[in-house]
Design an enzyme around this catalytic site. Structure first.
Site, PDB file in Angstrom:
ATOM      1  N   LYS A   1       0.826  -1.211   0.000  1.00  0.00           N
ATOM      2  CA  LYS A   1       0.000   0.000   0.000  1.00  0.00           C
ATOM      3  C   LYS A   1       0.863   1.266   0.000  1.00  0.00           C
ATOM      4  CE  LYS A   1      -2.475  -1.323   3.627  1.00  0.00           C
ATOM      5  NZ  LYS A   1      -1.984  -2.703   3.813  1.00  0.00           N
ATOM      6  N   THR A   2       1.882   1.297   0.833  1.00  0.00           N
ATOM      7  CA  THR A   2       2.761   2.460   0.853  1.00  0.00           C
ATOM      8  C   THR A   2       3.515   2.587  -0.464  1.00  0.00           C
ATOM      9  OG1 THR A   2       3.047   2.325   3.250  1.00  0.00           O
ATOM     10  CG2 THR A   2       4.704   3.537   2.026  1.00  0.00           C
TER      11      THR A   2
END
Length: 357
Positions: free
Chosen positions: A79-80
């Site tokens: 996600k990051t």
């Protein structure tokens, strides 16, 4: 090789788990060098990647900022990484913060008011943001405006503050905790799935090249099969196998070296570690496969109830080794087979087959 945020630690001892999907200090230091820089380099998540590519290219063609993006999924899936890729694809700077860091509406107002036009704001663990800040975020996302309250009591005044257009990327491991009004304000929502072994092999091969580690296809497959579908874990195991290969072998990683190294670190062929096997061992040997209550099972393995429920059980359930029932935890036939035990005989003989009594 794609990573993301971490959830809160349930127990300080979990930091030592090699198969924990959360990022420790070493992970954070290594990730910067291994993160893919664009969508073409990003491995896996084909649907999310394809959809996100359309969203970003359409925004660039219009000369507008991209829609707000919500990414959900377990820790360690990327996600990051995707948030940084969004900023890179849009040619915009990125500001990174987290939900727990925003405890007051003023905290969020300070961040929003300092954003540049087109900037990407990455809000990690967005579901843990305070309610007042959450309500301020509604207006910021929809109207690019916030009302700053000046003064207290009857004399308080709301001063509208216009914001430059920006893109919010929210990440959460628990999408169900987000209130509907917040979820509805995201133009694109992507759910990150666990990786297939073949995808993890590609992650490991790429990371090995960047780390200058010699590894063959069978060695990569061996590590991938024990990585619990998570790139962050795959890269952590790769680094530990690399250490073993440098000390015990000639520095090259093949299937035998990988298997021996992960045996030293107590990660078995399905990715179970000491805690996972302790839970299964107690469930099978002490309670005949269940059903048994969660608290009783936790006492049997010497861990906190929350540790067993939030750390060990999700993976065991996903692997089909344990089932949660209204009566308690129950082992599946696959659990008996994995530990090489024979299920007790059913009926009047009770647990005779297990204990020989």
């Amino acid at each position: 090789m794609n990573w993301d945020d971490t959830g809160p630690d349930t127990d300080e001892r979990l930091d030592e788990r090699l198969v924990d999907a959360g990022a420790d200090g070493e992970d954070t230091a290594v990730e910067a060098a291994l993160r893919p820089k664009d969508l073409d380099e990003f491995v896996g998540q084909e649907k999310v990647r394809e959809q996100l590519d359309l969203v970003l290219k359409a925004a660039l063609a219009r000369g507008a900022t991209a829609d707000h993006v919500l990414l959900s999924g377990a820790p360690g899936l990327g996600k990051t990484t995707l948030s940084m890729i969004i900023a890179a694809e849009m040619g915009a700077p990125i500001r990174i913060t987290s939900g727990p860091a925003i405890q007051h509406a003023g905290d969020l107002a300070a961040i929003l008011s300092s954003l540049q036009e087109g900037e990407v704001l990455f809000l990690d663990e967005i579901h843990r943001m305070s309610r007042p800040a959450e309500e301020m975020l509604y207006m910021a996302m929809e109207d690019f405006r916030v009302d700053v309250i000046v003064g207290k009591g009857p004399g308080a005044t709301a001063i509208p503050l216009e914001l430059p257009p920006f893109t919010l990327v929210g990440a959460t491991t628990r999408a169900g905790l987000l209130p509907p009004p917040l979820r509805d304000r995201f133009g694109f929502t992507g759910h990150m799935e666990f990786y297939a072994p073949a995808e993890l092999e590609r992650v490991i091969q790429r990371s090995a090249r960047l780390l200058d580690v010699a590894i063959d296809a069978e060695g990569a497959a061996e590590i991938a099969g024990r990585s619990r579908g998570t790139p962050r874990i795959a890269n952590r195991l790769l680094r530990r196998v690399r250490d073993y290969a440098q000390v015990k072998a000639d520095g090259r990683i093949d299937r035998d070296v990988a298997s021996a190294a992960l045996g030293v670190y107590e990660v078995d062929g399905r990715g179970l570690d000491r805690l996972d096997r302790a839970v299964l061992d107690a469930l099978l040997k002490l309670f005949g496969g269940g059903p048994v209550g969660l608290s009783t099972l936790a006492v049997a393995v010497g861990e906190e109830r929350e540790t067993v429920e939030e750390v060990a059980e999700p993976f065991l359930v996903r692997e089909g080794l344990l089932a949660r029932t209204p009566r308690g935890r129950v082992a599946t036939p696959a659990a008996w087979a994995h530990l090489g035990l024979v299920p007790p005989q059913q009926g009047g003989k009770g647990q005779q087959g297990l204990f020989g009594a």
